[in-house]
Design an enzyme around this catalytic site. Structure first.
Site, mmCIF file in Angstrom:
data_model
loop_
_atom_site.group_PDB
_atom_site.id
_atom_site.type_symbol
_atom_site.label_atom_id
_atom_site.label_comp_id
_atom_site.label_asym_id
_atom_site.label_seq_id
_atom_site.Cartn_x
_atom_site.Cartn_y
_atom_site.Cartn_z
ATOM 1 N N MET A 97 0.794 -1.232 0.000
ATOM 2 C CA MET A 97 0.000 0.000 0.000
ATOM 3 C C MET A 97 0.829 1.286 0.000
ATOM 4 O O MET A 97 0.282 2.373 0.147
ATOM 5 C CB MET A 97 -1.020 0.037 1.159
ATOM 6 C CG MET A 97 -2.048 -1.069 1.103
ATOM 7 S SD MET A 97 -2.913 -1.125 -0.492
ATOM 8 C CE MET A 97 -4.132 0.153 -0.271
ATOM 9 N N GLU A 98 2.156 1.170 -0.167
ATOM 10 C CA GLU A 98 2.926 2.397 -0.372
ATOM 11 C C GLU A 98 2.435 3.060 -1.655
ATOM 12 O O GLU A 98 2.059 2.381 -2.614
ATOM 13 C CB GLU A 98 4.421 2.077 -0.519
ATOM 14 C CG GLU A 98 5.118 1.869 0.790
ATOM 15 C CD GLU A 98 6.618 1.649 0.616
ATOM 16 O OE1 GLU A 98 7.125 1.763 -0.522
ATOM 17 O OE2 GLU A 98 7.270 1.331 1.623
ATOM 18 N N GLN A 148 -6.732 20.778 14.550
ATOM 19 C CA GLN A 148 -5.672 20.603 15.553
ATOM 20 C C GLN A 148 -4.698 21.766 15.396
ATOM 21 O O GLN A 148 -3.576 21.593 14.949
ATOM 22 C CB GLN A 148 -4.976 19.263 15.350
ATOM 23 C CG GLN A 148 -5.918 18.082 15.540
ATOM 24 C CD GLN A 148 -5.184 16.756 15.392
ATOM 25 O OE1 GLN A 148 -4.122 16.566 15.958
ATOM 26 N NE2 GLN A 148 -5.760 15.840 14.634
ATOM 27 N N ASP A 172 -22.217 27.936 17.447
ATOM 28 C CA ASP A 172 -21.454 27.994 18.700
ATOM 29 C C ASP A 172 -20.739 29.337 18.774
ATOM 30 O O ASP A 172 -20.674 30.080 17.780
ATOM 31 C CB ASP A 172 -20.471 26.814 18.834
ATOM 32 C CG ASP A 172 -19.603 26.636 17.612
ATOM 33 O OD1 ASP A 172 -19.231 27.657 17.009
ATOM 34 O OD2 ASP A 172 -19.305 25.484 17.245
ATOM 35 N N LYS A 209 -23.512 27.011 23.842
ATOM 36 C CA LYS A 209 -23.651 25.670 24.459
ATOM 37 C C LYS A 209 -22.901 25.690 25.776
ATOM 38 O O LYS A 209 -21.732 26.102 25.810
ATOM 39 C CB LYS A 209 -23.003 24.605 23.565
ATOM 40 C CG LYS A 209 -23.780 24.320 22.311
ATOM 41 C CD LYS A 209 -23.123 23.209 21.534
ATOM 42 C CE LYS A 209 -21.836 23.665 20.873
ATOM 43 N NZ LYS A 209 -21.266 22.708 19.926
ATOM 44 N N ARG A 240 -22.083 23.371 29.462
ATOM 45 C CA ARG A 240 -22.245 22.243 30.370
ATOM 46 C C ARG A 240 -21.876 22.789 31.750
ATOM 47 O O ARG A 240 -20.719 23.084 32.008
ATOM 48 C CB ARG A 240 -21.298 21.098 29.962
ATOM 49 C CG ARG A 240 -21.701 19.758 30.519
ATOM 50 C CD ARG A 240 -20.661 18.707 30.137
ATOM 51 N NE ARG A 240 -20.539 18.498 28.700
ATOM 52 C CZ ARG A 240 -21.335 17.715 27.977
ATOM 53 N NH1 ARG A 240 -22.300 17.054 28.557
ATOM 54 N NH2 ARG A 240 -21.173 17.591 26.689
ATOM 55 N N ASP A 264 -21.557 27.346 9.282
ATOM 56 C CA ASP A 264 -20.382 26.728 9.905
ATOM 57 C C ASP A 264 -19.350 26.439 8.821
ATOM 58 O O ASP A 264 -19.663 26.493 7.628
ATOM 59 C CB ASP A 264 -20.778 25.443 10.651
ATOM 60 C CG ASP A 264 -19.907 25.206 11.894
ATOM 61 O OD1 ASP A 264 -18.817 25.802 11.979
ATOM 62 O OD2 ASP A 264 -20.321 24.420 12.767
HETATM 63 C C1 R5P Z 1 -15.813 23.337 15.184
HETATM 64 O O1 R5P Z 1 -15.047 24.169 15.636
HETATM 65 C C2 R5P Z 1 -16.230 23.352 13.747
HETATM 66 O O2 R5P Z 1 -16.415 24.668 13.288
HETATM 67 C C3 R5P Z 1 -17.504 22.537 13.557
HETATM 68 O O3 R5P Z 1 -18.549 23.142 14.285
HETATM 69 C C4 R5P Z 1 -17.332 21.116 14.017
HETATM 70 O O4 R5P Z 1 -16.171 20.552 13.457
HETATM 71 C C5 R5P Z 1 -18.554 20.291 13.631
HETATM 72 O O5 R5P Z 1 -18.378 19.001 14.094
HETATM 73 P P1 R5P Z 1 -19.586 17.985 14.224
HETATM 74 O O6 R5P Z 1 -20.345 18.018 12.929
HETATM 75 O O7 R5P Z 1 -18.929 16.661 14.501
HETATM 76 O O8 R5P Z 1 -20.438 18.439 15.377
#
Ligand code: R5P
EC number: 2.7.6.1
Length: 310
Positions: free
Chosen positions: A35-36, A94, A167, A190, A192, A216
């Site tokens: 698979m290289e 990341q 968010d 959101k 918690r 988004d």
């Molecule tokens: C997060 O910072 C991104 O902007 C998206 O909101 C996130 O990656 C969406 O992930 P999921 O569809 O798994 O909730």
């Protein structure tokens, strides 16, 4: 100008080549028994301005490696300038140390792409604009906002849409869209309160009776958007539609969206559509091929890319 297509998104590469009225450069990507990856460019590229199109989407590691090996082949083939066209830049989430002894993989990927031979990068709606600074080569970051706002204007002509950020982290993105469309903006916060207690969705803004449009950059599992759509409807919104640049749509995401109250999820083709995406009743794709092609033409002509968004 030459265009080389790797394998993550052939339909997009073909559409870009057609928009530029150019053939794709003959090249093959093969696998050895273990698979290289082995890449061979079958045309002379010496002295050429070469664009390699590859999204580092699922399977991210294979697609990234294919891109790196293609860049290496082009550099060793004496291409004059190599632009890595990465419509979806994987590993972008990341982008900082999330805890002690964790990597910044987006920076590592930027280093790999540069080391492999890219002289420039052309990408779209980077998860965080600062990722441009992870590269010490020029990066052009295109935006889907103009494309999406035109679509919203057509589809919501007789409605009174409201832009919603799913968010707090996405407020800037949503605000840009709201400003373009001269619409109101709402934000979902959101929270918690305690570990083990389920998340509470507080909506900042009056959504009752409004046609809400969530904005988004990435839809991955679909959890963020499905939960947001439910919260909006529970708070009296008339409908919830979604515009997202990159349809990562891992695992059962498409089924989750199909079973959610989302009226329509509009994504771009920065990532190739799977069969599930093509069949879903509430998912549609908008092509970025004309935008990418125009940006590539401008890079090749040494003219302004940012003026595409004036
Ligand atoms: C997060 O910072 C991104 O902007 C998206 O909101 C996130 O990656 C969406 O992930 P999921 O569809 O798994 O909730």
């Amino acid at each position: 100008m030459k265009i080389v297509a790797c394998n993550s998104n052939r339909p997009l590469a073909e559409a870009v080549a057609a928009a530029l009225n150019l053939p794709l450069t003959k090249a093959s990507v093969r696998r050895f028994a273990d698979m290289e990856i082995f890449v061979e460019i079958h045309e002379n590229v010496r002295g050429e301005d070469v664009f390699v199109i590859q999204s580092t989407s699922y399977p991210a590691n294979d697609n990234l490696m294919e891109l790196l090996i293609t860049l290496d082949a082009l550099r060793r083939g004496s291409a004059r300038r190599i632009t890595a066209v990465i419509p979806y830049f994987g590993y972008a989430r990341q982008d900082r140390k999330s805890g002690p002894r964790t990597p910044i993989s987006a920076k590592l990927v930027a280093n790999l792409i540069t080391e492999a031979g890219a002289n420039r990068v052309l990408t779209m709606d980077l998860h965080a604009g600062q990722i441009q600074g992870f590269f010490d080569i020029p990066v052009d970051n295109l935006y889907a906002a103009p494309l999406f706002s035109r679509d919203v204007q057509e589809r919501f002509a007789n409605r009174e849409p409201m832009i919603v950020s799913p968010d707090v982290g996405g407020v800037l993105r949503a605000r840009i869209m709201a400003r373009r469309l001269n619409c109101d903006l709402a934000i979902i916060d959101k929270r918690r309160e305690k570990a083990g207690v389920s998340e509470v969705m507080n909506i900042i803004g009056e959504v009752e009776g409004r046609d809400c449009i969530l904005i988004d950059d990435i839809v991955d599992s679909g959890g963020t958007l499905c939960n947001a759509a439910e919260a909006l409807l529970k708070n009296g919104a008339r409908s919830a539609s979604v515009y997202v640049t990159h349809g990562v749509l891992s695992g059962g995401a498409v089924a989750r969206i199909a079973g959610s109250p989302i009226e329509m999820l509009t994504i771009t083709d920065s990532i190739a559509a799977t069969e599930a995406v093509r069949l879903a009743h509430n998912v549609r794709q908008h092509s970025i091929a004309p935008l990418l092609a125009e940006a590539m033409r401008r890079i090749s002509d040494e003219s302004s890319v940012s003026s595409l968004f004036d």
